[in-house]
Enzyme design. Structure first.
Site, PDB file in Angstrom:
ATOM      1  N   SER A   1       0.820  -1.203   0.000  1.00 28.61           N
ATOM      2  CA  SER A   1       0.000   0.000   0.000  1.00 28.61           C
ATOM      3  C   SER A   1       0.851   1.250   0.000  1.00 28.61           C
ATOM      4  O   SER A   1       1.951   1.268   0.528  1.00 28.61           O
ATOM      5  CB  SER A   1      -0.915   0.033   1.228  1.00 28.61           C
ATOM      6  OG  SER A   1      -1.668   1.240   1.211  1.00 28.61           O
TER       7      SER A   1
ATOM      8  N   HIS B   1      -7.442  -3.562   4.704  1.00 25.74           N
ATOM      9  CA  HIS B   1      -6.875  -2.206   4.673  1.00 25.74           C
ATOM     10  C   HIS B   1      -7.659  -1.353   3.676  1.00 25.74           C
ATOM     11  O   HIS B   1      -8.063  -0.227   3.966  1.00 25.74           O
ATOM     12  CB  HIS B   1      -5.391  -2.265   4.281  1.00 25.74           C
ATOM     13  CG  HIS B   1      -4.816  -0.939   3.854  1.00 25.74           C
ATOM     14  ND1 HIS B   1      -5.074  -0.390   2.613  1.00 25.74           N
ATOM     15  CD2 HIS B   1      -4.021  -0.051   4.496  1.00 25.74           C
ATOM     16  CE1 HIS B   1      -4.458   0.784   2.515  1.00 25.74           C
ATOM     17  NE2 HIS B   1      -3.825   1.009   3.646  1.00 25.74           N
ATOM     18  N   ASN B   2      -7.884  -1.891   2.499  1.00 22.12           N
ATOM     19  CA  ASN B   2      -8.607  -1.129   1.490  1.00 22.12           C
ATOM     20  C   ASN B   2     -10.067  -0.903   1.880  1.00 22.12           C
ATOM     21  O   ASN B   2     -10.624   0.159   1.612  1.00 22.12           O
ATOM     22  CB  ASN B   2      -8.526  -1.831   0.131  1.00 22.12           C
ATOM     23  CG  ASN B   2      -7.198  -1.579  -0.559  1.00 22.12           C
ATOM     24  OD1 ASN B   2      -6.201  -1.302   0.113  1.00 22.12           O
ATOM     25  ND2 ASN B   2      -7.173  -1.683  -1.864  1.00 22.12           N
TER      26      ASN B   2
ATOM     27  N   GLU C   1     -10.020   1.830   4.140  1.00 20.74           N
ATOM     28  CA  GLU C   1      -9.750   3.019   3.320  1.00 20.74           C
ATOM     29  C   GLU C   1     -11.060   3.556   2.723  1.00 20.74           C
ATOM     30  O   GLU C   1     -11.313   4.772   2.736  1.00 20.74           O
ATOM     31  CB  GLU C   1      -8.752   2.614   2.224  1.00 20.74           C
ATOM     32  CG  GLU C   1      -8.471   3.639   1.147  1.00 20.74           C
ATOM     33  CD  GLU C   1      -7.573   3.042   0.049  1.00 20.74           C
ATOM     34  OE1 GLU C   1      -6.461   2.565   0.370  1.00 20.74           O
ATOM     35  OE2 GLU C   1      -7.983   3.034  -1.121  1.00 20.74           O
TER      36      GLU C   1
ATOM     37  N   ARG D   1     -20.715   4.475  -2.922  1.00 19.41           N
ATOM     38  CA  ARG D   1     -20.080   4.641  -4.241  1.00 19.41           C
ATOM     39  C   ARG D   1     -21.022   4.140  -5.328  1.00 19.41           C
ATOM     40  O   ARG D   1     -21.182   4.773  -6.370  1.00 19.41           O
ATOM     41  CB  ARG D   1     -18.756   3.869  -4.304  1.00 19.41           C
ATOM     42  CG  ARG D   1     -17.651   4.490  -3.472  1.00 19.41           C
ATOM     43  CD  ARG D   1     -16.300   3.901  -3.851  1.00 19.41           C
ATOM     44  NE  ARG D   1     -15.259   4.261  -2.896  1.00 19.41           N
ATOM     45  CZ  ARG D   1     -13.978   4.013  -3.069  1.00 19.41           C
ATOM     46  NH1 ARG D   1     -13.558   3.369  -4.140  1.00 19.41           N
ATOM     47  NH2 ARG D   1     -13.090   4.379  -2.159  1.00 19.41           N
TER      48      ARG D   1
HETATM   49  C1  6PG Z   1      -3.227   1.421  -1.562  1.00 17.32           C
HETATM   50  C2  6PG Z   1      -4.527   1.577  -2.293  1.00 17.32           C
HETATM   51  C3  6PG Z   1      -4.455   1.001  -3.641  1.00 17.32           C
HETATM   52  C4  6PG Z   1      -5.656   1.105  -4.558  1.00 17.32           C
HETATM   53  C5  6PG Z   1      -6.682   2.129  -4.380  1.00 17.32           C
HETATM   54  C6  6PG Z   1      -7.799   1.993  -5.388  1.00 17.32           C
HETATM   55  O1  6PG Z   1      -3.294   0.823  -0.515  1.00 17.32           O
HETATM   56  O2  6PG Z   1      -2.200   1.917  -2.008  1.00 17.32           O
HETATM   57  O3  6PG Z   1      -5.517   0.909  -1.606  1.00 17.32           O
HETATM   58  O4  6PG Z   1      -4.157  -0.344  -3.476  1.00 17.32           O
HETATM   59  O5  6PG Z   1      -5.141   1.431  -5.801  1.00 17.32           O
HETATM   60  O6  6PG Z   1      -7.066   2.380  -3.162  1.00 17.32           O
HETATM   61  O7  6PG Z   1      -8.950   1.465  -4.881  1.00 17.32           O
HETATM   62  P1  6PG Z   1     -10.312   1.754  -5.602  1.00 17.32           P
HETATM   63  O8  6PG Z   1     -10.040   2.021  -7.054  1.00 17.32           O
HETATM   64  O9  6PG Z   1     -11.101   0.499  -5.443  1.00 17.32           O
HETATM   65  O10 6PG Z   1     -10.881   2.937  -4.930  1.00 17.32           O
END
Ligand code: 6PG
Length: 476
Positions: free
Chosen positions: A128, A185-186, A189, A287
């Site tokens: 990440s 993690h995502n 996020e 979303r």
């Molecule tokens: C990271 C991010 C990465 C990802 C985006 C896109 O940890 O660096 O999570 O892995 O590219 O977050 O996610 P979405 O396109 O699904 O919003």
């Protein structure tokens, strides 16, 4: 000299990772399906370190010392399988194939099992931090065998972000554990970004603040408990003026949020595991809702968009309430994500150290934040914590924020400003702390129409009421 490690797939993430490795003194073999990318990398950045360009995978494999370590940085899914299929026959037992993409953890488990049969180590490593992180220090979440980590650990830890001298990289656990943790993690996020977006929307539509003013609010918040990368860049994005139109950029960007799938996976997996990750789910659905343009228009036409919500209240108070609501909701989102990791650990036999996850998310990654230090401390103190919410620090933080949190939810609801993240986080909190939940009624209804039985509070066993008979109770 043979190269220490290799990277195949030299799009931005791959080439930045290769440069990061080279800058740390590792001789890096680099390869891309079309060699123009390899040549461009060497031409532009060859001086940064010791690169060994290879035109073919055979050449790449031959240039490596053994056991070989090859990082694949291509698109998740079929492209990753294609590279593995081509690569595996060229390798020898003991060699390591590392997938640094956003793979689904189930794919990683499948690939790990398949390569193990050939004596190869397959390491699904979540990485990440975006482009910048890959180059200057990402957060790295490697799964795979312990043996592979003995070889890879020192390399990955040296190129990872460092916080207080501690690398943001740890061996997460076997097989797909690394990619699972990266997925969560995502998911977090997504939740974090949704909450930030709701905070902005409330300050704008209820508080009447302009984007540039809200940018300042976020800049202020970034000096306190909310300090985080996402809050920091929110100030940047909100403060940015579109050169062409002179409007705030945020007003020119189409309001349809996209997604590549990791948030959705998190929710799908949470459903399987039975873990309520409501904040992440609301973020994914928000979303989706934003993207349903035709439906949005139809409903707006049917009902009207509502009156502008701005009221003549105390804006300073609103700003502080929203700050607290954001913090409390964020704690809930993390509590849910950590719950999901715990459940997955139990389900898949991974011995996940949740405190270590918080530790490696303190730097490098997208959700890096000051309060991850608090999460680390919470799990250090009590590794079996029932919920992040009950750790002393978070309990106090949430309890202190509660009144403001409720005021914000009430305002959002009465003003007609959608705040699914704030609302659902509060409902989760209220749900967990309720003495009695109406789940008892749900059980009664299930028993009524389907004889699904219920348990009692005062006696062991399962019971059924003879609803269509004399309504007496029988043991099941
Ligand atoms: C990271 C991010 C990465 C990802 C985006 C896109 O940890 O660096 O999570 O892995 O590219 O977050 O996610 P979405 O396109 O699904 O919003």
């Amino acid at each position: 000299a043979p190269a220490r490690i290799a990277v195949t797939g030299l799009a931005v993430m791959g080439s930045n990772l290769a440069r990061n490795l080279a800058r740390h003194g590792f001789r890096v073999a680099v390869h891309n399906r079309t060699s123009a990318r390899t040549e461009a990398l060497i031409a532009e950045h060859g001086h940064e370190g010791d690169f060994a360009p290879a035109e073919t995978l055979e050449e790449l494999v031959a240039s490596l010392r053994t056991p070989r370590q090859i990082i694949i940085m291509v698109k998740a899914g079929a492209p990753t399988d294609a590279v593995i299929d081509e690569l595996a026959p060229l390798l020898e037992p003991g060699d390591m194939v590392i997938d640094g993409g956003n793979a689904h953890y189930a794919d990683t488990r499948r690939r790990e099992a398949a390569l193990k049969e050939a004596g190869l180590h397959f390491v699904g490593a979540g990485i990440s931090g975006g482009e910048e992180g890959a180059l200057n220090g990402p957060s790295i979440m490697p799964g795979g065998s312990e043996e592979s980590y003995r070889h890879l650990g020192p390399v990955l830890e040296s190129i990872a972000a460092q916080v207080d001298g501690v690398p943001c990289c740890v061996h997460v656990g076997p097989d797909g554990a690394g990619h699972f943790v990266k997925m969560v993690h995502n998911g977090i996020e997504y939740a974090d970004m949704q909450l930030i977006a709701e905070a902005y929307d409330l300050l704008r539509r209820v508080g009447g603040l302009a984007p540039a003013e809200i940018a300042e609010v976020f800049r202020g918040w970034n000096t306190g408990d909310l300090e985080s990368y996402l809050v920091e860049i929110t100030a940047e994005v909100l403060g940015h003026v579109d050169a062409g139109s002179g409007a705030a950029l945020v007003d020119v960007i189409a309001d349809e949020a996209e997604q590549k799938g990791t948030g959705r996976w998190t929710v799908q997996e949470a459903l399987e595991l039975g873990v309520p990750v409501t904040g992440i789910a609301e973020a994914v659905f928000a979303r989706s809702l934003s993207g349903r343009v035709g439906q949005r228009e139809a409903v707006r036409r049917a009902f009207g968009a509502g009156e502008p919500a701005v009221s003549d209240q105390d804006v300073e108070q609103l700003v502080d309430d929203v700050r607290q609501a954001l913090y409390a909701s964020k704690v809930v989102a993390y509590a849910q994500g950590f719950d999901q990791m715990r459940a997955a650990g139990a389900e898949y036999g991974w011995d996940l150290d949740l405190g270590a996850m918080a530790t490696i998310w303190r730097g490098g990654c997208i959700i890096r934040a000051r309060f991850l230090d608090r999460i680390r401390e919470a799990y250090d103190k009590e590794p079996a914590l029932a919920s992040l919410l009950v750790d002393d620090y978070f309990r106090d933080a949430v309890a202190n924020a509660e009144a403001a949190w409720r005021r914000v939810v009430v305002k959002a609801v009465s003003a007609g400003v959608p705040a699914p993240g704030f609302v659902s986080a509060l409902a989760y909190y209220d749900g967990l702390r309720s003495e009695r939940l109406p789940a008892s009624l749900v059980q009664g209804l299930r028993d009524f129409f389907g004889a699904h039985t219920y348990r009692r509070t005062d006696r062991e066993g399962s019971f059924h009421t003879l609803w269509s008979g004399d309504r007496s109770q029988v043991g099941a």
